[in-house]
Motif scaffolding. Structure first.
Motif, short mmCIF file in Angstrom:
data_model
loop_
_atom_site.label_atom_id
_atom_site.label_comp_id
_atom_site.label_asym_id
_atom_site.label_seq_id
_atom_site.Cartn_x
_atom_site.Cartn_y
_atom_site.Cartn_z
N VAL A 111 1.05 -1.09 0.11
CA VAL A 111 -0.34 0.32 0.06
C VAL A 111 0.68 0.96 -0.16
N THR A 112 2.01 1.16 0.35
CA THR A 112 2.71 2.59 0.48
C THR A 112 3.45 2.74 -0.80
N THR A 113 3.80 2.35 -1.55
CA THR A 113 4.39 2.18 -2.96
C THR A 113 3.09 2.49 -3.92
N ALA A 114 1.27 2.18 -3.47
CA ALA A 114 0.62 2.55 -4.59
C ALA A 114 0.09 4.04 -3.78
N HIS A 115 0.28 3.78 -2.75
CA HIS A 115 0.02 5.31 -2.07
C HIS A 115 1.02 6.30 -2.34
N LEU A 116 2.79 6.00 -2.89
CA LEU A 116 3.30 7.32 -3.20
C LEU A 116 3.21 7.05 -4.89
N PHE A 117 2.98 6.24 -5.38
CA PHE A 117 3.00 6.73 -7.03
C PHE A 117 1.58 7.10 -7.11
N ARG A 118 0.86 7.30 -6.75
CA ARG A 118 -0.88 7.90 -6.33
C ARG A 118 -0.35 9.27 -6.39
N GLY A 119 0.45 10.12 -6.10
CA GLY A 119 0.48 11.60 -5.26
C GLY A 119 1.69 11.76 -7.12
N ILE A 120 2.67 10.51 -7.56
CA ILE A 120 3.26 11.10 -7.63
C ILE A 120 2.74 11.10 -9.56
N LEU A 121 1.63 10.25 -9.59
CA LEU A 121 0.68 10.07 -10.84
C LEU A 121 0.16 11.06 -10.51
N GLU A 122 -0.04 11.92 -10.06
CA GLU A 122 -1.09 13.06 -10.20
C GLU A 122 -0.54 14.16 -10.94
N GLN A 123 0.96 14.57 -10.26
CA GLN A 123 1.80 15.53 -10.31
C GLN A 123 2.39 15.13 -11.65
N GLU A 124 2.23 14.02 -12.62
CA GLU A 124 2.80 14.39 -13.63
C GLU A 124 1.79 14.04 -14.52
N GLU A 125 -0.12 13.71 -13.90
CA GLU A 125 -1.24 14.29 -14.85
C GLU A 125 -1.01 16.46 -14.65
N GLU A 126 -0.91 16.81 -13.75
CA GLU A 126 -0.60 18.02 -14.18
C GLU A 126 0.27 18.71 -15.19
N HIS A 127 1.56 17.69 -14.88
CA HIS A 127 2.73 17.77 -16.07
C HIS A 127 2.40 18.39 -17.22
N HIS A 128 1.10 17.24 -17.42
CA HIS A 128 1.27 16.34 -18.67
C HIS A 128 -0.29 17.52 -19.91
N ASP A 129 -0.84 18.11 -18.59
CA ASP A 129 -1.89 19.63 -18.50
C ASP A 129 -0.81 20.23 -19.22
N VAL A 130 0.01 21.08 -18.20
CA VAL A 130 0.52 21.74 -18.45
C VAL A 130 1.42 21.91 -20.10
N PHE A 131 2.12 20.99 -20.21
CA PHE A 131 2.76 21.10 -21.94
C PHE A 131 1.50 20.80 -22.88
N THR A 132 -0.01 19.93 -23.38
CA THR A 132 -0.45 20.78 -23.77
C THR A 132 -0.97 21.45 -23.62
N THR A 133 -1.01 22.19 -22.49
CA THR A 133 -1.85 23.37 -22.90
C THR A 133 -0.69 24.55 -24.09
N LEU A 134 0.62 24.33 -23.17
CA LEU A 134 1.19 25.39 -23.99
C LEU A 134 1.80 25.39 -25.44
N ILE A 135 1.31 24.34 -25.94
CA ILE A 135 2.07 24.05 -26.89
C ILE A 135 0.14 23.86 -28.08
N GLU A 136 -0.49 24.57 -27.27
CA GLU A 136 -1.36 25.49 -28.13
C GLU A 136 -1.09 27.10 -28.72
N ASP A 137 -0.04 26.72 -28.25
CA ASP A 137 0.14 28.21 -28.33
C ASP A 137 2.03 27.92 -29.12
N ALA A 138 2.62 26.84 -28.97
CA ALA A 138 4.01 26.87 -29.92
C ALA A 138 3.65 26.84 -31.20
#
Length: 139
Positions: A112-139
């Motif tokens: 459960v600890t590893t799963a919990h760790l990766f849930r938090g990291i996954l949330e941040q990776e999805e935020e990064h994906h959102d940033v990059f997909t938003t930025l590419i619209e204007d690139a």
């Protein structure tokens, strides 16, 4: 006791985090043009977050009896801002898929600890994906 499969997946995650922390930092250094100016701080701040992910994952891997890799996955900087963002979107999609797999394997093994760790990291990776997909619209 963690399976070899889980330990290997965690090492793949370390290599991936090392890759993007270097990739995003070089993009921060090599940005150019007006549009590049608008995003260069994003490359830097996300690169720093990715390095912190590498550290957390490596610590967990070591705790579970594995030896963290020092080799990053292949780094692709890109020749211009649009290429950089395309590479970054792919890198984040790779992470999202990998981390979902890690969560699934960890849960199956009762870690459960590893799963919990990766849930938090996954949330941040999805935020990064959102940033990059938003930025590419204007690139």
């Amino acid at each position: 006791m963690s399976s070899k499969e889980l330990l290997d997946l965690l090492n793949k995650a370390v290599a991936r985090e090392l890759q993007v922390s270097i990739q995003y930092m070089w993009q921060h250094v090599q940005w150019s043009g007006v549009k590049g100016y608008a995003v260069h701080d994003e490359f830097k701040s996300i690169g720093i977050v990715e390095m912190k992910h590498a550290e957390k994952i490596a610590e967990r891997l070591f705790y579970l009896g594995g030896k963290p890799t020092t080799e990053p996955a292949p780094i692709t900087v890109g020749e211009n801002l649009k290429d950089m963002l395309k590479e970054d979107i792919k890198a984040e999609e790779t992470a999202i898929n990998l981390y979902k797999e890690i969560i699934e394997v960890a849960e199956k093994e009762g870690d459960v600890t590893t799963a919990h760790l990766f849930r938090g990291i996954l949330e941040q990776e999805e935020e990064h994906h959102d940033v990059f997909t938003t930025l590419i619209e204007d690139a």
